[in-house]
Design a protein around this motif. Sequence first.
Motif, mmCIF file in Angstrom:
data_model
loop_
_atom_site.group_PDB
_atom_site.id
_atom_site.type_symbol
_atom_site.label_atom_id
_atom_site.label_comp_id
_atom_site.label_asym_id
_atom_site.label_seq_id
_atom_site.Cartn_x
_atom_site.Cartn_y
_atom_site.Cartn_z
ATOM 1 N N ALA A 1 -24.454 -38.918 -24.662
ATOM 2 C CA ALA A 1 -25.875 -38.950 -25.002
ATOM 3 C C ALA A 1 -26.406 -37.528 -25.004
ATOM 4 C CB ALA A 1 -26.644 -39.789 -23.996
ATOM 5 N N ILE A 2 -27.133 -37.181 -26.051
ATOM 6 C CA ILE A 2 -27.698 -35.844 -26.176
ATOM 7 C C ILE A 2 -29.213 -35.959 -26.008
ATOM 8 C CG2 ILE A 2 -27.967 -33.848 -27.710
ATOM 9 C CD1 ILE A 2 -25.305 -34.588 -28.993
ATOM 10 N N LEU A 3 -29.693 -35.448 -24.888
ATOM 11 C CA LEU A 3 -31.138 -35.522 -24.589
ATOM 12 C C LEU A 3 -31.683 -34.105 -24.577
ATOM 13 C CD1 LEU A 3 -31.130 -38.017 -21.549
ATOM 14 C CD2 LEU A 3 -31.122 -38.543 -23.989
ATOM 15 N N PHE A 4 -32.262 -33.695 -25.671
ATOM 16 C CA PHE A 4 -32.761 -32.330 -25.766
ATOM 17 C C PHE A 4 -34.280 -32.339 -25.876
ATOM 18 C CE2 PHE A 4 -29.181 -29.160 -26.875
ATOM 19 C CZ PHE A 4 -28.400 -29.679 -25.859
ATOM 20 N N PHE A 5 -34.929 -31.787 -24.860
ATOM 21 C CA PHE A 5 -36.382 -31.723 -24.814
ATOM 22 C C PHE A 5 -36.894 -30.339 -25.213
ATOM 23 C CE2 PHE A 5 -35.048 -35.081 -21.950
ATOM 24 C CZ PHE A 5 -35.927 -36.109 -22.245
ATOM 25 N N GLU A 6 -35.997 -29.532 -25.772
ATOM 26 C CA GLU A 6 -36.361 -28.196 -26.272
ATOM 27 C C GLU A 6 -35.558 -27.979 -27.538
ATOM 28 O OE1 GLU A 6 -35.235 -25.071 -23.620
ATOM 29 O OE2 GLU A 6 -37.163 -25.055 -22.620
ATOM 30 N N PRO A 7 -36.014 -27.077 -28.416
ATOM 31 C CA PRO A 7 -35.267 -26.830 -29.651
ATOM 32 C C PRO A 7 -33.862 -26.284 -29.381
ATOM 33 C CG PRO A 7 -37.404 -25.713 -29.687
ATOM 34 C CD PRO A 7 -37.217 -26.255 -28.321
ATOM 35 N N SER A 8 -32.957 -26.555 -30.284
ATOM 36 C CA SER A 8 -31.593 -26.048 -30.165
ATOM 37 C C SER A 8 -30.884 -26.220 -31.494
ATOM 38 C CB SER A 8 -30.847 -26.853 -29.104
ATOM 39 O OG SER A 8 -29.465 -26.570 -29.162
ATOM 40 N N THR A 9 -30.044 -25.271 -31.834
ATOM 41 C CA THR A 9 -29.171 -25.472 -32.984
ATOM 42 C C THR A 9 -27.737 -25.531 -32.486
ATOM 43 O OG1 THR A 9 -30.671 -24.168 -34.320
ATOM 44 C CG2 THR A 9 -28.513 -24.594 -35.259
ATOM 45 N N ARG A 10 -27.276 -24.407 -31.931
ATOM 46 C CA ARG A 10 -25.878 -24.294 -31.520
ATOM 47 C C ARG A 10 -25.467 -25.245 -30.418
ATOM 48 N NH1 ARG A 10 -27.261 -20.121 -33.730
ATOM 49 N NH2 ARG A 10 -29.099 -20.411 -32.461
ATOM 50 N N THR A 11 -26.262 -25.288 -29.355
ATOM 51 C CA THR A 11 -25.825 -26.076 -28.208
ATOM 52 C C THR A 11 -25.727 -27.538 -28.616
ATOM 53 O OG1 THR A 11 -26.895 -24.461 -26.780
ATOM 54 C CG2 THR A 11 -26.262 -26.532 -25.766
ATOM 55 N N ARG A 12 -26.750 -28.013 -29.288
ATOM 56 C CA ARG A 12 -26.765 -29.415 -29.723
ATOM 57 C C ARG A 12 -25.600 -29.684 -30.688
ATOM 58 N NH1 ARG A 12 -31.180 -33.342 -31.101
ATOM 59 N NH2 ARG A 12 -32.735 -31.832 -30.473
ATOM 60 N N LEU A 13 -25.497 -28.863 -31.721
ATOM 61 C CA LEU A 13 -24.473 -29.135 -32.733
ATOM 62 C C LEU A 13 -23.065 -28.911 -32.203
ATOM 63 C CD1 LEU A 13 -26.013 -27.767 -36.063
ATOM 64 C CD2 LEU A 13 -25.843 -30.121 -35.264
ATOM 65 N N SER A 14 -22.893 -27.934 -31.325
ATOM 66 C CA SER A 14 -21.527 -27.685 -30.854
ATOM 67 C C SER A 14 -21.076 -28.774 -29.889
ATOM 68 C CB SER A 14 -21.370 -26.287 -30.255
ATOM 69 O OG SER A 14 -21.997 -26.210 -29.019
ATOM 70 N N PHE A 15 -21.980 -29.307 -29.084
ATOM 71 C CA PHE A 15 -21.591 -30.444 -28.243
ATOM 72 C C PHE A 15 -21.248 -31.648 -29.126
ATOM 73 C CE2 PHE A 15 -23.295 -28.468 -24.287
ATOM 74 C CZ PHE A 15 -22.225 -28.760 -23.473
ATOM 75 N N GLU A 16 -22.057 -31.841 -30.155
ATOM 76 C CA GLU A 16 -21.814 -32.973 -31.049
ATOM 77 C C GLU A 16 -20.487 -32.802 -31.792
ATOM 78 O OE1 GLU A 16 -25.213 -34.016 -33.401
ATOM 79 O OE2 GLU A 16 -24.039 -35.331 -34.700
ATOM 80 N N ALA A 17 -20.262 -31.604 -32.313
ATOM 81 C CA ALA A 17 -19.010 -31.346 -33.030
ATOM 82 C C ALA A 17 -17.817 -31.484 -32.089
ATOM 83 C CB ALA A 17 -19.046 -29.946 -33.639
ATOM 84 N N ALA A 18 -17.961 -30.963 -30.876
ATOM 85 C CA ALA A 18 -16.858 -31.021 -29.904
ATOM 86 C C ALA A 18 -16.503 -32.471 -29.604
ATOM 87 C CB ALA A 18 -17.266 -30.298 -28.615
ATOM 88 N N MET A 19 -17.519 -33.283 -29.354
ATOM 89 C CA MET A 19 -17.294 -34.696 -29.014
ATOM 90 C C MET A 19 -16.615 -35.410 -30.182
ATOM 91 S SD MET A 19 -17.800 -36.703 -26.470
ATOM 92 C CE MET A 19 -17.730 -38.458 -26.110
ATOM 93 N N LYS A 20 -17.100 -35.171 -31.387
ATOM 94 C CA LYS A 20 -16.568 -35.887 -32.557
ATOM 95 C C LYS A 20 -15.146 -35.451 -32.877
ATOM 96 C CE LYS A 20 -20.910 -37.420 -34.425
ATOM 97 N NZ LYS A 20 -22.083 -37.131 -35.249
ATOM 98 N N LYS A 21 -14.863 -34.160 -32.694
ATOM 99 C CA LYS A 21 -13.492 -33.685 -32.954
ATOM 100 C C LYS A 21 -12.497 -34.319 -31.991
ATOM 101 C CE LYS A 21 -14.477 -29.255 -35.091
ATOM 102 N NZ LYS A 21 -13.665 -29.334 -36.316
ATOM 103 N N LEU A 22 -12.991 -34.715 -30.823
ATOM 104 C CA LEU A 22 -12.111 -35.340 -29.837
ATOM 105 C C LEU A 22 -12.090 -36.860 -30.002
ATOM 106 C CD1 LEU A 22 -13.262 -33.146 -26.818
ATOM 107 C CD2 LEU A 22 -11.028 -33.039 -27.928
ATOM 108 N N GLY A 23 -12.798 -37.366 -31.012
ATOM 109 C CA GLY A 23 -12.746 -38.803 -31.309
ATOM 110 C C GLY A 23 -13.867 -39.611 -30.687
ATOM 111 N N GLY A 24 -14.788 -38.952 -29.983
ATOM 112 C CA GLY A 24 -15.878 -39.683 -29.317
ATOM 113 C C GLY A 24 -17.100 -39.834 -30.216
#
Length: 312
Positions: A50-73
């Motif tokens: 779950a990604i709960l971001f209460f502040e703006p973000s590009t890299r942190t949000r997208l890199s966590f998302e990309a990392a999770m998806k690359k690992l199959g999650g």
Amino acid sequence: MASPRDFNGRDILSILDFDREQLEYIMDVADDIEQHMDRYRGILTGKTMAILFFEPSTRTRLSFEAAMKKLGGLTLDMGEPVRASVEKGETLTDTVRVVQSYADLIVLRHPMEGAARLAAEVADIPVINGGSGAEEHPTQAMLDLYTIRRCKKHIDGLNIGILGDLRYGRTTHSLAYALSNYDVKLYLISPELLRMRREVLRHISSRVKVYELDKLDEVLPELDVLYVTRIQKERFADESEYMRVKGSYKVTLETVSRMKKDAVIMHPLPRVDEIAVEVDSTPNAIYFRQVYYGLLTRMSIISLILGALPAK
Ligand code: NCD
């Protein structure tokens, strides 16, 4: 020796919760992921972040998302928060209690210091601090360390300058803590108003040699790493204070010409105007490679926390 057991089910709230061996272990796994990407594909099948971001973000949000998806999650992103209700704090704990029914791991970014710790207290699943106000950004420090290790081959023995907003810049706090595990000299360079937080300074000064400076000029030729940060405009309570320091430093081609030939320039990004774009094409500028190392580091962190390393 650190081992996968040190990480399974654990929160990442502050970089201070990790010792040097554990930080090295995270970096070793990041190396392994790059070398054996095939073995890691799919190891997080059936897991949800779950990604709960209460502040703006590009890299942190997208890199966590990309990392999770690359690992199959899978990822579940809360999307834009309604700020008025979340800033009361109460709603944050309720959100966390609700979200943990849907997910195996929470990544939280929040403007309030201590927010990640608060979330971790109520959550039964691991919480990763993706930035807690001006306080800390531990996974950024992990990827910063990894970038230094990749580009300089080692961390011990380096002269490292951290330039910019050391008062409100959470990346600088976590990075300074992280580097104090190594045999480094730290040069903290900022306008008077943006000096390093005293609590961070106290901690790191007891472990490594630390110098506070107003100007980059005197140390520039000594530095192996220059970590540049943006002034955190949004965290100033008083606009006139911001106006006093706005534009007070800038890394240009002329700056680069006075650095060691093999010195590297890092930046957590986003950059505003503190590094001239002409610097991007010099071999010293590694801030876009830092983003790629961030992906590997976050893949490492997530696999370790969810206890999902591939069999050797
Ligand atoms: C940083 C942050 O959010 O603290 N960005 C990032 O995560 N890479 C730095 C910043 O916003 O200046």
